[in-house]
Design a protein around this motif. Sequence first.
Motif, PDB file in Angstrom:
ATOM      1  N   ASP A 267     -16.363 -57.471 -31.110  1.00 29.09           N
ATOM      2  CA  ASP A 267     -16.686 -58.891 -31.532  1.00 29.09           C
ATOM      3  C   ASP A 267     -15.465 -59.421 -31.987  1.00 29.09           C
ATOM      4  N   GLU A 268     -14.797 -60.058 -31.240  1.00 25.12           N
ATOM      5  CA  GLU A 268     -13.587 -60.684 -31.569  1.00 25.12           C
ATOM      6  C   GLU A 268     -13.618 -62.288 -31.746  1.00 25.12           C
ATOM      7  N   VAL A 269     -14.872 -62.682 -32.116  1.00 21.41           N
ATOM      8  CA  VAL A 269     -15.064 -64.008 -32.315  1.00 21.41           C
ATOM      9  C   VAL A 269     -14.201 -64.795 -33.463  1.00 21.41           C
ATOM     10  N   GLN A 270     -14.121 -64.013 -34.341  1.00 20.72           N
ATOM     11  CA  GLN A 270     -13.093 -64.496 -35.584  1.00 20.72           C
ATOM     12  C   GLN A 270     -11.730 -64.040 -35.268  1.00 20.72           C
ATOM     13  N   TRP A 279      -3.019 -61.326 -29.241  1.00 20.09           N
ATOM     14  CA  TRP A 279      -4.139 -62.058 -28.815  1.00 20.09           C
ATOM     15  C   TRP A 279      -5.569 -61.553 -29.349  1.00 20.09           C
ATOM     16  N   PHE A 280      -5.582 -60.376 -29.420  1.00 16.64           N
ATOM     17  CA  PHE A 280      -6.685 -59.707 -29.935  1.00 16.64           C
ATOM     18  C   PHE A 280      -6.478 -58.534 -30.855  1.00 16.64           C
ATOM     19  N   ALA A 281      -7.600 -58.409 -31.808  1.00 16.83           N
ATOM     20  CA  ALA A 281      -7.149 -57.544 -32.753  1.00 16.83           C
ATOM     21  C   ALA A 281      -7.423 -56.158 -32.441  1.00 16.83           C
ATOM     22  N   SER A 282      -8.184 -55.981 -31.349  1.00 18.45           N
ATOM     23  CA  SER A 282      -8.135 -54.455 -30.727  1.00 18.45           C
ATOM     24  C   SER A 282      -6.827 -53.793 -30.387  1.00 18.45           C
ATOM     25  N   THR A 293     -16.167 -60.090 -27.043  1.00 19.63           N
ATOM     26  CA  THR A 293     -16.669 -61.466 -27.248  1.00 19.63           C
ATOM     27  C   THR A 293     -15.774 -62.403 -27.979  1.00 19.63           C
ATOM     28  N   ILE A 294     -15.629 -63.729 -27.592  1.00 20.87           N
ATOM     29  CA  ILE A 294     -14.702 -64.597 -27.925  1.00 20.87           C
ATOM     30  C   ILE A 294     -15.300 -65.763 -28.080  1.00 20.87           C
ATOM     31  N   VAL A 307     -17.791 -64.106 -22.660  1.00 21.79           N
ATOM     32  CA  VAL A 307     -18.001 -62.594 -22.763  1.00 21.79           C
ATOM     33  C   VAL A 307     -17.064 -61.989 -21.645  1.00 21.79           C
ATOM     34  N   THR A 308     -15.878 -61.366 -22.044  1.00 19.83           N
ATOM     35  CA  THR A 308     -15.065 -60.904 -20.899  1.00 19.83           C
ATOM     36  C   THR A 308     -14.996 -59.436 -21.027  1.00 19.83           C
ATOM     37  N   GLY A 309     -14.931 -58.747 -19.731  1.00 19.70           N
ATOM     38  CA  GLY A 309     -15.193 -57.179 -19.876  1.00 19.70           C
ATOM     39  C   GLY A 309     -15.000 -56.610 -18.574  1.00 19.70           C
ATOM     40  N   ARG A 310     -15.449 -55.303 -18.380  1.00 20.68           N
ATOM     41  CA  ARG A 310     -15.338 -54.475 -17.095  1.00 20.68           C
ATOM     42  C   ARG A 310     -16.080 -55.267 -15.922  1.00 20.68           C
TER      43      ARG A 310
END
Length: 452
Positions: A267-270, A279-282, A293-294, A307-310
């Motif tokens: 959950d990268e909403v914030q 770009w993403f904390a992951s 999730t964005i 939602v972006t994914g496989r």
Amino acid sequence: MTTLDSQQLTTGGPTLPQEIRVLTEVPGPRSRALAARRSAAVSAAVGSSMPFYAAAAGGGVVVDVDGNSYADLGSGIAVTTVGNSAPGVVDAVTEQVRSFTHTCFMITPYDSYVELAERLAALTPGDFAKKTALFTSGAEAVENAVKIARAHTGRQAVVVFDHAYHGRTNLTMAMTAKVVPYKNGFGPFAPEVYRAPLSYPFRDGLDGPAAAARAIAVIEKQVGAANLAAVVIEPIQGEGGFVVPAPGFLPALAAWAKENGVVFVADEVQTGIARTGAWFASEHEGVEPDLVTIAKGVAGGLPLSAVTGRAELMDAPVPGGLGGTYGGNPVATAAALATLETVERDGLLQRARQVEILLLRRLHALAARDARLGDVRGRGAMVAVELVRPGTTEPDAALAKRVATEAAQRGVIVLTCGTDGNVLRFLPPLSAPDALLEQAFDVLDAVFADAR
């Protein structure tokens, strides 16, 4: 942009003096008049942190209807990352509005939706085929990620974590930890949601692998991997207190999920879209989520989520199973494409890392002379301080509220968070100049000195 001079960033929007300027009492007479109208017209269940009403915003300031200028350390809860009314976003939105404002992508599709899906596939972690579905709010994105995971696995259970915040819809309220104000009186909630212990270095003292082992043991005993569709986690918690898990926690959890056929949802909403210096904390720990999730910072202030994914997961629901009337609205997608371009053009990933250095320097200096600052933590322009009673880890929510209230009186917008309400969080726009940030922390230093 090759040289990152915080005074020359092009993301500032309206030409507003980048300074704190308090001309009236706060709230001023015009804000008080609006508050009186609001009390008669707006539900009392809708709260506002600040007592004043906005008239303009840009760079790193918000100007109220009485002409007072505030340093914005909240970004509308991590939304205006590229600045409020950033020029590129304004231009893109204006052009799109002239063309059309809505057709509904499920009826008559348009190219900006497709282009944004391509861009998000390229930017999210992981070198594998990805697809995207667009929605409107962060909660909607999280709920759809769960739908996708359930459709792909044929399983029902969802695991979330202590202190989590995932939204205000029925399912995401069940996934959110904090009762007041988000869940109180709103049940019954969606079933098959289970909670595991988070890595919380300040409070549990565990290293990442040990904290992960503890969480996995709870999951296996109380849920069972065979029943679990998804693990949903914020790589850095937002409303829960900006908790940064100990190194190794997220990779161990992701590895366990992969071994057991469980969908790992970040959950990268914030945290997403340059907020943490990536770009993403992951990315900070090399984690490649199955689904991301964005929302918030992705569209420069317009409502949009994703939602972006496989690809194989994103294709699992039946055709027509995902969507929504406003999902991926063309004005919002135009804004998002301009936002991503602004991040790249203005070097905002590096700018976020520069802001981190400034924020941590000021907060560590304050903590060194004030024992009530128990923990300083965060990444990029997503930093927080946890307030405690001196010599203990006992939360001091009253101090956090007092500091935020007094800071507003002196021209600084700062937000509280945390399950116990004892955390001050700092989320400045990346367009805020260093001089303004230093001025804001001068004010905060004085507020803490006076709040004895």
